[in-house]
Design a protein around this motif. Structure first.
Motif, PDB file in Angstrom:
ATOM      1  N   LYS A  61       0.842  -1.188   0.000  1.00 13.76           N
ATOM      2  CA  LYS A  61       0.000   0.000   0.000  1.00 13.76           C
ATOM      3  C   LYS A  61       0.881   1.243   0.000  1.00 13.76           C
ATOM      4  O   LYS A  61       1.732   1.410   0.871  1.00 13.76           O
ATOM      5  CB  LYS A  61      -0.926   0.024   1.224  1.00 13.76           C
ATOM      6  N   ARG A  88      -5.074   9.592  -0.816  1.00  9.22           N
ATOM      7  CA  ARG A  88      -5.044   8.843  -2.079  1.00  9.22           C
ATOM      8  C   ARG A  88      -4.041   7.701  -1.905  1.00  9.22           C
ATOM      9  O   ARG A  88      -2.886   7.941  -1.551  1.00  9.22           O
ATOM     10  CB  ARG A  88      -4.614   9.742  -3.232  1.00  9.22           C
ATOM     11  N   TYR A  89      -4.486   6.485  -2.134  1.00  8.26           N
ATOM     12  CA  TYR A  89      -3.575   5.359  -1.953  1.00  8.26           C
ATOM     13  C   TYR A  89      -3.727   4.341  -3.071  1.00  8.26           C
ATOM     14  O   TYR A  89      -4.756   4.274  -3.757  1.00  8.26           O
ATOM     15  CB  TYR A  89      -3.778   4.697  -0.581  1.00  8.26           C
ATOM     16  N   VAL A  90      -2.664   3.563  -3.266  1.00  9.85           N
ATOM     17  CA  VAL A  90      -2.606   2.566  -4.331  1.00  9.85           C
ATOM     18  C   VAL A  90      -2.339   1.201  -3.708  1.00  9.85           C
ATOM     19  O   VAL A  90      -1.400   1.049  -2.914  1.00  9.85           O
ATOM     20  CB  VAL A  90      -1.509   2.901  -5.352  1.00  9.85           C
ATOM     21  N   GLU A  92      -1.186  -2.547  -4.602  1.00 19.83           N
ATOM     22  CA  GLU A  92      -0.491  -3.216  -5.699  1.00 19.83           C
ATOM     23  C   GLU A  92       0.287  -4.420  -5.185  1.00 19.83           C
ATOM     24  O   GLU A  92       0.319  -4.694  -3.978  1.00 19.83           O
ATOM     25  CB  GLU A  92       0.459  -2.242  -6.393  1.00 19.83           C
ATOM     26  N   THR A 108      -5.906   2.490  -7.680  1.00 19.50           N
ATOM     27  CA  THR A 108      -6.005   3.754  -6.937  1.00 19.50           C
ATOM     28  C   THR A 108      -7.331   3.862  -6.198  1.00 19.50           C
ATOM     29  O   THR A 108      -8.387   3.568  -6.752  1.00 19.50           O
ATOM     30  CB  THR A 108      -5.849   4.943  -7.890  1.00 19.50           C
ATOM     31  N   ASN A 109      -7.255   4.296  -4.933  1.00 20.32           N
ATOM     32  CA  ASN A 109      -8.437   4.483  -4.091  1.00 20.32           C
ATOM     33  C   ASN A 109      -8.317   5.805  -3.334  1.00 20.32           C
ATOM     34  O   ASN A 109      -7.229   6.369  -3.201  1.00 20.32           O
ATOM     35  CB  ASN A 109      -8.577   3.339  -3.075  1.00 20.32           C
ATOM     36  N   TRP A 110      -9.456   6.256  -2.828  1.00 20.56           N
ATOM     37  CA  TRP A 110      -9.494   7.474  -2.007  1.00 20.56           C
ATOM     38  C   TRP A 110     -10.132   7.172  -0.656  1.00 20.56           C
ATOM     39  O   TRP A 110     -11.123   6.448  -0.601  1.00 20.56           O
ATOM     40  CB  TRP A 110     -10.290   8.576  -2.713  1.00 20.56           C
TER      41      TRP A 110
END
Length: 217
Positions: A61, A88-90, A92, A108-110
């Protein structure tokens, strides 16, 4: 980890600090500005900007975000604090056997969340106290009416007590209890749930390995 803090910026009592922490599985960098007496009142106002990377057991994350900070004293020993977080985070590098909740969040998420806490502190010193205690109750509300992809409501109670014994020995008792629930129909994000294990909670277990099996990462 390291920290630089200026407690009297411009000679006006403002606080400006930078903190960085690096470990084998995470890196966190945070810059915080704090005005403890906004407009010559007891209201504290500030902002915190951060960037962190965390390697969980089944995914990674990467997050960038900011918090609007507020604080107000409620008597001699108690403080009320609240903040708003936008992040804002990713998600993967997800492993094949990761939980479906994590796989659904790939990319991508918020996150949008409100946090409120009340803390009473009767310890004799901020660092290495020898007597007194702290009691804190907090609520965090994510998603729902304030938007974002993370929907949850989290409650945490935390209690610490210090007792002097003999020859400079201090007994420290600490207890914490939490409850997290859905905020709507979406599943609770895995990183907002409660896990134990590792040097900061239950030694002898690997980090975040004490959890419900059906929600395991």
């Amino acid at each position: 980890s390291g920290q630089v803090l200026e407690r009297n910026l411009f000679g006006m009592g403002y606080q400006l600090g930078f903190k960085g922490t690096i470990s084998a599985k995470s890196a966190d960098y945070t810059t915080t500005f704090w005005n403890p007496h906004y407009d010559d009142t007891d209201l504290g106002v500030g902002v915190s900007v951060y960037n962190n990377v965390t390697e969980y057991s089944k995914y990674d994350k990467q997050a960038m975000g900011a918090r609007l900070l507020f604080g107000y004293p409620l008597g001699e020993y108690t403080n009320l604090n609240w903040n708003y977080r936008l992040e804002r985070y990713v998600i993967e590098d997800i492993e094949d056997d990761a939980n479906k909740v994590i796989k659904d969040m790939e990319g991508t998420n918020w996150a949008s969340a409100l946090y409120v806490s009340a803390k009473r502190d009767t310890t004799d010193k901020r660092i290495n106290p020898t007597k007194g205690g702290t009691q804190q109750l907090s609520v965090e509300y994510g998603g729902g009416l304030i938007g974002g992809d993370d929907n949850f409501v989290k409650y945490i109670g935390d209690v610490s007590q210090y007792y002097p014994l003999f020859l400079g020995t201090i007994f420290h008792g600490h207890a914490q209890m939490g409850y997290v629930m859905k905020n709507g129909s979406d599943d609770i994000p895995a990183f907002e749930r409660f896990y134990l294990g590792g040097m900061n909670s239950v030694r002898g277990y690997e980090e975040r390995t004490i959890s419900p099996l059906y929600d395991s990462e």
